[in-house]
Write an enzyme that holds these catalytic residues in place. Sequence first.
Site, mmCIF file in Angstrom:
data_model
loop_
_atom_site.group_PDB
_atom_site.id
_atom_site.type_symbol
_atom_site.label_atom_id
_atom_site.label_comp_id
_atom_site.label_asym_id
_atom_site.label_seq_id
_atom_site.Cartn_x
_atom_site.Cartn_y
_atom_site.Cartn_z
ATOM 1 N N LYS A 22 80.985 27.273 136.609
ATOM 2 C CA LYS A 22 80.307 26.611 137.727
ATOM 3 C C LYS A 22 79.889 27.646 138.767
ATOM 4 O O LYS A 22 78.753 27.642 139.239
ATOM 5 C CB LYS A 22 81.250 25.604 138.369
ATOM 6 C CG LYS A 22 80.803 25.087 139.723
ATOM 7 C CD LYS A 22 81.756 24.061 140.302
ATOM 8 C CE LYS A 22 82.872 24.661 141.078
ATOM 9 N NZ LYS A 22 82.552 25.147 142.427
ATOM 10 N N ASN A 23 80.798 28.568 139.100
ATOM 11 C CA ASN A 23 80.543 29.481 140.218
ATOM 12 C C ASN A 23 79.625 30.640 139.869
ATOM 13 O O ASN A 23 79.335 31.475 140.723
ATOM 14 C CB ASN A 23 81.867 29.985 140.804
ATOM 15 C CG ASN A 23 82.581 28.859 141.558
ATOM 16 O OD1 ASN A 23 82.014 27.778 141.758
ATOM 17 N ND2 ASN A 23 83.821 29.082 141.934
ATOM 18 N N CYS A 117 85.539 22.644 154.883
ATOM 19 C CA CYS A 117 85.898 21.721 153.804
ATOM 20 C C CYS A 117 87.422 21.628 153.828
ATOM 21 O O CYS A 117 88.092 22.205 154.664
ATOM 22 C CB CYS A 117 85.379 22.223 152.463
ATOM 23 S SG CYS A 117 86.353 23.562 151.805
ATOM 24 N N ARG A 122 85.662 27.959 156.257
ATOM 25 C CA ARG A 122 84.603 28.443 155.360
ATOM 26 C C ARG A 122 83.367 28.919 156.141
ATOM 27 O O ARG A 122 82.271 28.421 155.958
ATOM 28 C CB ARG A 122 84.212 27.373 154.354
ATOM 29 C CG ARG A 122 85.339 26.684 153.637
ATOM 30 C CD ARG A 122 86.095 27.554 152.658
ATOM 31 N NE ARG A 122 85.313 27.980 151.533
ATOM 32 C CZ ARG A 122 85.131 27.279 150.412
ATOM 33 N NH1 ARG A 122 85.640 26.077 150.326
ATOM 34 N NH2 ARG A 122 84.426 27.767 149.408
ATOM 35 N N ASP A 306 91.616 30.256 143.075
ATOM 36 C CA ASP A 306 91.257 28.994 142.408
ATOM 37 C C ASP A 306 92.250 28.600 141.326
ATOM 38 O O ASP A 306 92.132 27.529 140.744
ATOM 39 C CB ASP A 306 89.851 29.096 141.800
ATOM 40 C CG ASP A 306 88.793 29.156 142.879
ATOM 41 O OD1 ASP A 306 87.622 29.415 142.552
ATOM 42 O OD2 ASP A 306 89.138 28.965 144.060
ATOM 43 N N ARG A 398 83.404 17.516 140.225
ATOM 44 C CA ARG A 398 82.593 18.583 140.815
ATOM 45 C C ARG A 398 82.705 19.864 139.995
ATOM 46 O O ARG A 398 81.778 20.641 139.940
ATOM 47 C CB ARG A 398 83.058 18.863 142.248
ATOM 48 C CG ARG A 398 82.773 17.744 143.226
ATOM 49 C CD ARG A 398 83.004 18.206 144.631
ATOM 50 N NE ARG A 398 82.286 19.463 144.863
ATOM 51 C CZ ARG A 398 82.510 20.245 145.919
ATOM 52 N NH1 ARG A 398 83.405 19.922 146.809
ATOM 53 N NH2 ARG A 398 81.825 21.360 146.080
HETATM 54 C C1 EPZ Z 1 83.767 31.251 146.400
HETATM 55 O O1 EPZ Z 1 83.727 30.589 147.646
HETATM 56 C C2 EPZ Z 1 84.006 30.169 145.356
HETATM 57 N N1 EPZ Z 1 82.895 29.214 145.379
HETATM 58 C C3 EPZ Z 1 85.327 29.456 145.652
HETATM 59 O O2 EPZ Z 1 85.553 28.521 144.616
HETATM 60 C C4 EPZ Z 1 86.447 30.484 145.624
HETATM 61 O O3 EPZ Z 1 87.659 29.845 145.954
HETATM 62 C C5 EPZ Z 1 86.145 31.593 146.647
HETATM 63 O O4 EPZ Z 1 84.862 32.182 146.360
HETATM 64 C C6 EPZ Z 1 87.179 32.702 146.613
HETATM 65 O O5 EPZ Z 1 87.244 33.245 145.338
HETATM 66 C C7 EPZ Z 1 81.727 29.569 144.788
HETATM 67 O O6 EPZ Z 1 81.585 30.646 144.234
HETATM 68 C C8 EPZ Z 1 80.633 28.541 144.823
HETATM 69 P P1 EPZ Z 1 84.481 33.544 150.110
HETATM 70 P P2 EPZ Z 1 83.171 31.374 148.945
HETATM 71 O O7 EPZ Z 1 83.228 33.694 150.897
HETATM 72 O O8 EPZ Z 1 82.186 32.391 148.541
HETATM 73 C C9 EPZ Z 1 86.017 34.180 154.517
HETATM 74 C C10 EPZ Z 1 85.801 26.357 143.740
HETATM 75 O O9 EPZ Z 1 86.690 25.569 143.697
HETATM 76 N N2 EPZ Z 1 84.596 34.295 154.881
HETATM 77 O O10 EPZ Z 1 84.776 34.538 149.039
HETATM 78 O O11 EPZ Z 1 82.783 30.355 149.938
HETATM 79 C C11 EPZ Z 1 86.380 32.768 154.064
HETATM 80 O O12 EPZ Z 1 86.698 31.956 155.174
HETATM 81 C C12 EPZ Z 1 85.534 27.136 145.006
HETATM 82 O O13 EPZ Z 1 85.028 26.585 142.785
HETATM 83 C C13 EPZ Z 1 84.254 34.610 156.185
HETATM 84 O O14 EPZ Z 1 85.125 34.772 157.039
HETATM 85 O O15 EPZ Z 1 84.478 32.109 149.442
HETATM 86 C C14 EPZ Z 1 87.574 33.012 153.171
HETATM 87 O O16 EPZ Z 1 88.735 33.098 153.972
HETATM 88 C C15 EPZ Z 1 86.563 26.774 146.043
HETATM 89 N N3 EPZ Z 1 82.944 34.719 156.528
HETATM 90 C C16 EPZ Z 1 87.284 34.385 152.552
HETATM 91 O O17 EPZ Z 1 86.258 34.979 153.361
HETATM 92 C C17 EPZ Z 1 81.932 34.549 155.606
HETATM 93 O O18 EPZ Z 1 80.745 34.676 155.960
HETATM 94 C C18 EPZ Z 1 86.771 34.314 151.123
HETATM 95 O O19 EPZ Z 1 85.695 33.382 151.122
HETATM 96 C C19 EPZ Z 1 82.293 34.225 154.283
HETATM 97 C C20 EPZ Z 1 83.628 34.119 153.949
#
Ligand code: EPZ
Length: 422
Positions: A22-23, A117, A122, A306, A398
Amino acid sequence: MDKFIIAGNGPLNGTVAAAGAKNAALPILCAALLSDEPLTVSNCPRLWDIGTTKKLLAQMGVTVAQAAPHTVVVDAKTITTHIAPYELVRTMRASILVLGPLVAARGEAHVSLPGGCAIGARPVDLHLMGLKAMGAQITLDGGFVHAKCAKLKGARIVFDTVTVTGTENLMMAATLADGETVLENAAREPEVVDLARCLKAMGAKIEGEGTTTIRIQGVTRLHAATHAVLPDRIETGTFLAAAAATRGKVRVTNTDPALLDAVLVKLQQAGAKVSTGTDFIEVDMQGRRPLAVNIHTMPHPGFPTDMQAQFMALNCLAEGVSVIKETIFENRYMHAHELLRLGADIRIDGHTAIVTGKERLTAAPIMATDLRASAALVMAALCADGETVIDRVYHMDRGYEDIEGKFASLGAQIKRVGKQFG
Ligand code: EPZ
């Protein structure tokens, strides 16, 4: 509201095939916005979030065709608007992935801020920081990100936090920028690498994907391509963890052992006999109860956040006490409250959970809270005496294609009450 009814029963046994990731599919579908020629995406999973992405692109005027059950063709030549509306974005945060491609290829984008969420705030500040560094004018107004730039310029962008979709958004934007972009402290997830593979098939110049430094040389245009999405490592890990929790023997095919080394190490520590081939992984517990394993989530190649919920469920049934540290998201223990309703012994202290394993759990009505956590609840229900009802299973739709069909094929007594997505 869809529900699952699950009878706690014996070990899971058998073979199940993993779907496409998915990702990886989500950013790859959005990458089609970078070209006026069609992108054909195969091994694309049939999931709620994929449906949302297709809807989002179609409402922009992009032509989206389901060419085969798992093949989608996206052609952005017909695009008519650069707006990603709140009613779609709020159902799927990953909609933010249209932002980079729209600015890079169309000069502007109006994308609703995704909002938080269940698992955390996020934010997308790093996505915006990167686009600003590349010359985009960014304004936030009425819950929307408005981004404009006639031509993005290559820049050196340093992420102070590893962000998967942040890396993906900016890597896509950089493919059409003027000059070189360097992404430092980039995410190394396999889904980032798969997106880079797809972009290179479209004519992008990228190197270093899969390392912490990704270099992208901008080109003037990207062309048609065909890309097969890599296997879903989280779905793979979920079924392997379920095999371990239920003391069974399960082989996952259409997958790649190299995608989830850290998870395989933990399964071996839990007492599983793990065997692998080029496209399969098998876990055999030989009828034994799993051993408790400590978990510390980290960006790839560390243990994936995850998979944290699934291993909490495993630890609830394991021999011994385990310590789980969730370092990526601030609120990713909602599943713990539901597992406690099944009689689990879990103590949460901030980002740390201490789990004392039990031989069996006891059925109770529970509720899915977020995508990956809901699969953990299925695992626990399979090891609970009695009949467990899990509500709000749309969370599972989802991210897991036909999850109840796949669990049933392994011997689970699981049935859905309500309509099937598909
Ligand atoms: C991706 O989310 C995945 N989703 C998530 O999977 C996964 O849990 C996550 O990466 C971590 O591996 C998709 O790829 C669609 P991040 P993402 O940006 O990119 C902080 C699932 O179930 N952050 O890597 O949104 C954030 O708050 C989902 O499939 C900032 O501070 O996660 C978090 O603490 C759930 N500022 C950390 O970084 C930003 O601009 C990692 O988030 C972006 C992120």
